[in-house]
Write an enzyme that holds these catalytic residues in place. Structure first.
Site, short mmCIF file in Angstrom:
data_model
loop_
_atom_site.label_atom_id
_atom_site.label_comp_id
_atom_site.label_asym_id
_atom_site.label_seq_id
_atom_site.Cartn_x
_atom_site.Cartn_y
_atom_site.Cartn_z
N PRO A 87 11.26 48.30 18.91
CA PRO A 87 12.22 47.22 19.18
C PRO A 87 13.12 46.91 18.00
O PRO A 87 12.65 46.72 16.87
CB PRO A 87 11.32 46.03 19.52
CG PRO A 87 10.12 46.68 20.14
CD PRO A 87 9.91 47.95 19.35
N CYS A 88 14.42 46.89 18.27
CA CYS A 88 15.39 46.73 17.18
C CYS A 88 15.96 45.32 17.08
O CYS A 88 16.65 45.01 16.12
CB CYS A 88 16.53 47.73 17.36
SG CYS A 88 17.53 47.44 18.85
N GLN A 89 15.69 44.46 18.07
CA GLN A 89 16.33 43.14 18.06
C GLN A 89 16.00 42.37 16.79
O GLN A 89 16.80 41.57 16.31
CB GLN A 89 15.90 42.32 19.27
CG GLN A 89 16.37 42.89 20.60
CD GLN A 89 15.32 43.77 21.23
OE1 GLN A 89 14.56 44.44 20.54
NE2 GLN A 89 15.26 43.75 22.55
N PHE A 91 15.86 43.42 13.87
CA PHE A 91 16.57 43.92 12.71
C PHE A 91 18.07 44.07 12.94
O PHE A 91 18.82 44.34 12.02
CB PHE A 91 16.01 45.29 12.30
CG PHE A 91 14.51 45.34 12.26
CD1 PHE A 91 13.82 44.67 11.27
CD2 PHE A 91 13.80 46.04 13.21
CE1 PHE A 91 12.43 44.70 11.22
CE2 PHE A 91 12.42 46.08 13.18
CZ PHE A 91 11.73 45.41 12.18
#
Length: 365
Positions: A87-89, A91
């Site tokens: 999950p990138c949210q 960062f």
């Protein structure tokens, strides 16, 4: 004897890593065997199952719940490669950038849990470019440290742009490649870098199963679409606006190389964030000449302008028409398809990296 690449796909979404691995294996006479996958979004899972045969695979589901019991991890079939776009949210430049203070950021450690027990030979992970600078570089260093010290892997990484690999979309992402330490001499260089991957895949001269496009007009955008994809007369001024008193932007449409797809593109923000195209551009006999014309905003707003279709969004990530059709027939809405395309890993980028790793003998079966 035909070789087999056994892999596990975490945070699978709609299976960008899997699609790339499947295509690479098909092109190189290797059997692709996905032993398990994890995804919590029910609509992404629906798309995934509509396009891949998962009957004999372990469906991990919620990775936090699954890894909370070590026995679950031990019972997973053995595999050579772990892949995933964690999950990138936590960062992303678009989010609050809480990083490991965010529960979604903590999911990275579930990867470490699996690696520490199953110890596959290789790891390939993806995240947003901003992860390298998040928290003054501390987040990036912690990822490297965890893979190295806690899990026992040599790690290398670099930033890759989707537009370099036959998909006309500016999309820069960090990829991490890790090799189990006992498989490589510590003095040997393990390098994954963008330039080397580009040079390696260029030698293929297009002889792959990948879908490639020079720009959005190269058999990607459709000339005729349903009326529902066109902007209303009321909405066009907002979409084309260069901003307001507190928000200034340069809102341009008709980009030959699309802007980065986002999971929220269905909400239609502005032409500085999402992708919009006019009939005048799509049907012009010389689109490049058309782009050289300085069209005033008050004139441009009179044009028929549309957003991307879900199929076009998926094609910009390397998926084909059948993929989109299968998902739609399974009951996945356009809203969800937009979200899935925005969250997906670019198939061509992963394929190119996998090709390079095999070509350089950094992956051996």
């Amino acid at each position: 004897m035909k070789k087999t690449l056994r892999h596990l796909e975490l945070f699978s979404g709609i299976g960008g890593f899997r699609k790339a691995i499947d295509l690479y294996c098909k092109d190189n006479n290797i059997t692709s065997n996905c032993v398990a996958f994890s995804e919590v979004d029910k609509y992404a899972t629906l798309t995934y199952k509509a396009n891949y045969d998962t009957e004999s695979e372990v469906e991990i589901g919620d990775i936090q719940l699954f890894t909370s019991k070590k026995e679950n991890i031990k019972l997973l079939p053995d595999f050579d490669l772990l892949s995933g776009g964690f999950p990138c949210q936590a960062f992303s430049m678009m989010g609050e950038q809480k990083g490991f203070d965010d529960n979604r950021g903590n999911l990275f450690y579930n990867i470490i849990d699996i690696l520490s027990i199953k110890k596959p030979k290789y790891v390939l992970l993806e995240n947003v470019r901003n992860i390298k600078n998040h928290d003054k570089g501390k987040t990036y260093k912690e990822i490297i440290r965890s893979l190295d010290e806690d899990a026992g892997y040599h790690v290398t990484s670099d930033v890759f742009n989707t537009s370099d690999f036959g998909l006309p979309q500016t999309r820069r992402r960090v990829f991490f490649f890790a090799v189990r330490k006992d498989l490589i001499n510590i003095r040997d260089a393990i390098i994954l870098d963008n330039q080397s991957v580009k040079e390696s895949v260029s030698l293929l001269n297009g002889s792959t199963s990948l879908k490639k496009y020079k720009n959005v007009l190269d058999d990607l955008l459709e000339k005729e679409v349903e009326e529902k994809y066109y902007l209303s007369e009321k909405l066009k001024p907002t979409i084309l606006s260069n901003g307001s008193k507190n928000f200034k932007s340069n809102s341009k449409i008709n980009q030959l190389i699309a802007r980065p797809l986002t999971a929220t593109m269905v909400k239609m923000h502005r032409a500085c964030q999402d992708n919009y195209y006019s009939d005048e551009f799509l049907n012009h006999p010389n689109p490049n000449k058309y782009l050289e014309t300085d069209i005033p905003k008050d004139e441009e707003v009179k044009h028929r302008i549309r957003k991307l279709t879900p199929l076009e969004a998926l094609k910009l990530q390397g998926f084909d028409e059948d993929f989109c059709i299968n998902a739609s027939r399974a009951g996945v809405s356009n809203h969800q398809l937009y979200k899935q395309a925005g969250n997906a890993v670019s198939v061509n980028t992963v394929y190119s990296i996998i090709h390079y790793l095999f070509n350089k003998n950094l992956i051996k079966l």
